[in-house]
Scaffold this active site. Sequence first.
Site, PDB file in Angstrom:
ATOM      1  N   ILE A  65       4.495  40.290 -28.634  1.00  0.00           N
ATOM      2  CA  ILE A  65       5.152  40.331 -29.870  1.00  0.00           C
ATOM      3  C   ILE A  65       5.309  39.021 -31.013  1.00  0.00           C
ATOM      4  O   ILE A  65       5.607  38.824 -31.408  1.00  0.00           O
ATOM      5  CB  ILE A  65       6.743  39.998 -29.211  1.00  0.00           C
ATOM      6  CG1 ILE A  65       6.920  39.175 -28.210  1.00  0.00           C
ATOM      7  CG2 ILE A  65       7.524  41.140 -28.348  1.00  0.00           C
ATOM      8  CD1 ILE A  65       8.060  37.839 -27.887  1.00  0.00           C
ATOM      9  N   HIS A  66       4.022  37.954 -29.795  1.00  0.00           N
ATOM     10  CA  HIS A  66       3.033  37.264 -30.626  1.00  0.00           C
ATOM     11  C   HIS A  66       1.564  37.506 -31.593  1.00  0.00           C
ATOM     12  O   HIS A  66       1.247  37.578 -31.224  1.00  0.00           O
ATOM     13  CB  HIS A  66       3.496  36.000 -29.908  1.00  0.00           C
ATOM     14  CG  HIS A  66       3.390  35.196 -31.400  1.00  0.00           C
ATOM     15  ND1 HIS A  66       1.718  34.164 -31.072  1.00  0.00           N
ATOM     16  CD2 HIS A  66       4.561  33.597 -31.697  1.00  0.00           C
ATOM     17  CE1 HIS A  66       2.315  33.059 -31.764  1.00  0.00           C
ATOM     18  NE2 HIS A  66       4.234  32.623 -32.298  1.00  0.00           N
ATOM     19  N   ASP A 113     -18.499  61.395  -7.319  1.00  0.00           N
ATOM     20  CA  ASP A 113     -18.696  62.487  -7.383  1.00  0.00           C
ATOM     21  C   ASP A 113     -17.911  62.866  -9.023  1.00  0.00           C
ATOM     22  O   ASP A 113     -17.341  61.789 -10.027  1.00  0.00           O
ATOM     23  CB  ASP A 113     -17.820  63.743  -6.728  1.00  0.00           C
ATOM     24  CG  ASP A 113     -16.354  62.542  -6.479  1.00  0.00           C
ATOM     25  OD1 ASP A 113     -15.506  62.588  -7.187  1.00  0.00           O
ATOM     26  OD2 ASP A 113     -15.767  63.567  -5.215  1.00  0.00           O
TER      27      ASP A 113
END
Length: 142
Positions: A65-66, A113
């Site tokens: 958010i920043h 594998d």
Amino acid sequence: MPSATCCRNAGLPPSSLVSRALFGQPSYEIDFDLDKTISVSEFASFFKQSCDTVRALGFQGKLCIHPDQIGPANTAFSPTADSIAWSEKIVAAFDEAEKQGVASIQVDGYFVDYPIVDQAQRTLDLTDEIREKLFVNQRVLS
């Protein structure tokens, strides 16, 4: 601990704590791709620690958010130089083994594998995507 094949089928890293928790749950309808963000952007070390923690749990990213959160998130969720080198080694060795009709090998004492090779290939694919985006962004900014 679930097998590497079960983890691969669920899209999780074989050593993920989330995969262990998931295989103990009755439902597989849980989205573990992104972790929620934290709203305290000024605590950079806390955000970095949070990124590292959820990465170890098998998350593939974190919401930001920043702008100051982007760098630490990118660092935490991008393949390291060591993981890229290991993945290249795994894929190359397995490609050579497959040409000889062998579907499981050891690389530096580590059993390899298809699920392990698939994870290594995902690491290389992610690396290629990141490099491509960086190249495109550099061209756009120039």
